[in-house]
Design a protein around this motif. Structure first.
Motif, mmCIF file in Angstrom:
data_model
loop_
_atom_site.group_PDB
_atom_site.id
_atom_site.type_symbol
_atom_site.label_atom_id
_atom_site.label_comp_id
_atom_site.label_asym_id
_atom_site.label_seq_id
_atom_site.Cartn_x
_atom_site.Cartn_y
_atom_site.Cartn_z
ATOM 1 N N LEU A 83 0.857 -1.174 0.000
ATOM 2 C CA LEU A 83 0.000 0.000 0.000
ATOM 3 C C LEU A 83 0.897 1.229 0.000
ATOM 4 N N SER A 84 1.046 1.855 -1.175
ATOM 5 C CA SER A 84 1.967 2.993 -1.236
ATOM 6 C C SER A 84 1.289 4.295 -0.836
ATOM 7 N N ASP A 85 -0.028 4.351 -0.986
ATOM 8 C CA ASP A 85 -0.728 5.561 -0.555
ATOM 9 C C ASP A 85 -2.175 5.245 -0.216
ATOM 10 N N LEU A 86 -2.623 5.783 0.905
ATOM 11 C CA LEU A 86 -4.004 5.634 1.340
ATOM 12 C C LEU A 86 -4.555 7.039 1.472
ATOM 13 N N SER A 87 -5.548 7.369 0.668
ATOM 14 C CA SER A 87 -6.078 8.717 0.769
ATOM 15 C C SER A 87 -7.589 8.691 0.887
ATOM 16 N N GLY A 88 -8.110 9.730 1.485
ATOM 17 C CA GLY A 88 -9.544 9.822 1.694
ATOM 18 C C GLY A 88 -10.050 11.183 1.290
ATOM 19 N N ARG A 89 -11.311 11.227 0.910
ATOM 20 C CA ARG A 89 -11.891 12.487 0.505
ATOM 21 C C ARG A 89 -13.314 12.567 1.026
ATOM 22 N N ILE A 90 -13.651 13.686 1.622
ATOM 23 C CA ILE A 90 -15.030 13.888 2.049
ATOM 24 C C ILE A 90 -15.823 14.320 0.830
ATOM 25 N N ASN A 91 -16.969 13.669 0.604
ATOM 26 C CA ASN A 91 -17.765 13.972 -0.589
ATOM 27 C C ASN A 91 -18.137 15.442 -0.636
ATOM 28 N N GLY A 92 -18.068 15.996 -1.828
ATOM 29 C CA GLY A 92 -18.366 17.414 -1.993
ATOM 30 C C GLY A 92 -17.114 18.271 -1.947
ATOM 31 N N ARG A 93 -16.011 17.691 -1.492
ATOM 32 C CA ARG A 93 -14.735 18.410 -1.522
ATOM 33 C C ARG A 93 -13.846 17.713 -2.527
ATOM 34 N N THR A 94 -12.998 18.480 -3.167
ATOM 35 C CA THR A 94 -12.244 17.886 -4.270
ATOM 36 C C THR A 94 -10.922 17.281 -3.845
ATOM 37 N N ILE A 95 -10.419 17.667 -2.679
ATOM 38 C CA ILE A 95 -9.048 17.262 -2.339
ATOM 39 C C ILE A 95 -9.020 15.863 -1.735
ATOM 40 N N LEU A 96 -8.163 15.025 -2.305
ATOM 41 C CA LEU A 96 -7.879 13.729 -1.699
ATOM 42 C C LEU A 96 -6.741 13.940 -0.716
ATOM 43 N N ARG A 97 -6.959 13.657 0.539
ATOM 44 C CA ARG A 97 -5.897 13.814 1.537
ATOM 45 C C ARG A 97 -5.300 12.454 1.863
ATOM 46 N N SER A 98 -3.985 12.399 1.904
ATOM 47 C CA SER A 98 -3.354 11.143 2.295
ATOM 48 C C SER A 98 -3.580 10.932 3.788
ATOM 49 N N LEU A 99 -4.007 9.731 4.127
ATOM 50 C CA LEU A 99 -4.228 9.406 5.536
ATOM 51 C C LEU A 99 -2.913 8.908 6.111
ATOM 52 N N LYS A 100 -2.593 9.404 7.275
ATOM 53 C CA LYS A 100 -1.289 9.105 7.869
ATOM 54 C C LYS A 100 -1.294 7.717 8.494
ATOM 55 N N LEU A 101 -0.379 6.891 8.048
ATOM 56 C CA LEU A 101 -0.186 5.585 8.663
ATOM 57 C C LEU A 101 1.064 5.662 9.527
ATOM 58 N N LYS A 102 1.006 5.025 10.700
ATOM 59 C CA LYS A 102 2.196 5.038 11.570
ATOM 60 C C LYS A 102 3.321 4.213 10.969
ATOM 61 N N GLU A 103 2.957 3.109 10.325
ATOM 62 C CA GLU A 103 3.967 2.312 9.629
ATOM 63 C C GLU A 103 3.664 2.426 8.145
ATOM 64 N N GLU A 104 4.544 3.109 7.440
ATOM 65 C CA GLU A 104 4.286 3.406 6.032
ATOM 66 C C GLU A 104 4.491 2.193 5.131
ATOM 67 N N LYS A 105 3.808 2.219 4.025
ATOM 68 C CA LYS A 105 3.931 1.214 2.968
ATOM 69 C C LYS A 105 3.807 -0.222 3.498
ATOM 70 N N PRO A 106 2.667 -0.528 4.147
ATOM 71 C CA PRO A 106 2.495 -1.893 4.655
ATOM 72 C C PRO A 106 2.299 -2.886 3.509
ATOM 73 N N LEU A 107 2.750 -4.101 3.748
ATOM 74 C CA LEU A 107 2.616 -5.159 2.759
ATOM 75 C C LEU A 107 1.310 -5.910 2.986
ATOM 76 N N PHE A 108 0.560 -6.086 1.915
ATOM 77 C CA PHE A 108 -0.601 -6.965 1.934
ATOM 78 C C PHE A 108 -0.157 -8.268 1.283
ATOM 79 N N ARG A 109 -0.025 -9.289 2.111
ATOM 80 C CA ARG A 109 0.528 -10.548 1.632
ATOM 81 C C ARG A 109 -0.549 -11.366 0.920
ATOM 82 N N ARG A 110 -0.193 -11.852 -0.236
ATOM 83 C CA ARG A 110 -1.146 -12.635 -1.030
ATOM 84 C C ARG A 110 -1.318 -14.027 -0.444
ATOM 85 N N GLU A 111 -2.564 -14.483 -0.370
ATOM 86 C CA GLU A 111 -2.819 -15.824 0.156
ATOM 87 C C GLU A 111 -2.905 -16.834 -0.965
ATOM 88 N N GLY A 112 -2.538 -18.050 -0.629
ATOM 89 C CA GLY A 112 -2.750 -19.153 -1.582
ATOM 90 C C GLY A 112 -1.627 -19.315 -2.558
#
Length: 134
Positions: free
Chosen positions: A105-134
């Motif tokens: 996950l290189s970037d997680l951003s959120g936007r409140i509807n009606g506003r145009t700006i996507l803000r990056s949400l701060k993660l304490k541990e950056e760039k977490p790995l999502f491990r593929r199963e199977g």
């Protein structure tokens, strides 16, 4: 002594170029990762289904349904996946990058509807790995 054809390096280069532009990795699958936020960590399960539907468990109290697509940036190696979830009041976009073990996950951003700006949400541990199963 082997003579290298003058066009040989060029042909190899063209082959390398066309193969790296092909969008051929399989994104579909089940991924598990841990998001460490300021208010604690969440174990998240992300499912990317064949019809470009995404399911996410663990970040919120319920299972949320969204969509995913392979990243499409012209002239860029397309090894990324963008997953978006729309809620009544806001939207979340996860930009993920393909690695051998799964997706980062290189970037997680959120936007409140009606506003145009996507803000990056701060993660304490950056760039977490999502491990593929199977």
């Amino acid at each position: 002594e082997m003579r290298v054809h003058p066009l040989h390096p060029l042909i190899l280069g063209v082959i390398a170029l066309t193969s790296s532009c092909r969008n051929d990795f399989v994104a579909e699958g089940i991924y598990r990762g841990k998001l460490v936020m300021s208010d604690g960590s969440k174990n998240v399960k992300l499912e990317l289904l064949a019809n470009n539907t995404a399911l996410m468990r663990g970040l919120f109290d319920c299972v949320v349904k969204g969509t995913w697509e392979k990243e499409t940036i012209v002239g860029y190696r397309k090894d990324g996946v963008w997953v978006s979830f729309d809620f009544p009041k806001f939207r979340i976009l996860m930009k993920m990058k393909k690695v051998e073990e799964g997706l980062i996950l290189s970037d997680l951003s959120g936007r409140i509807n009606g506003r145009t700006i996507l803000r990056s949400l701060k993660l304490k541990e950056e760039k977490p790995l999502f491990r593929r199963e199977g």
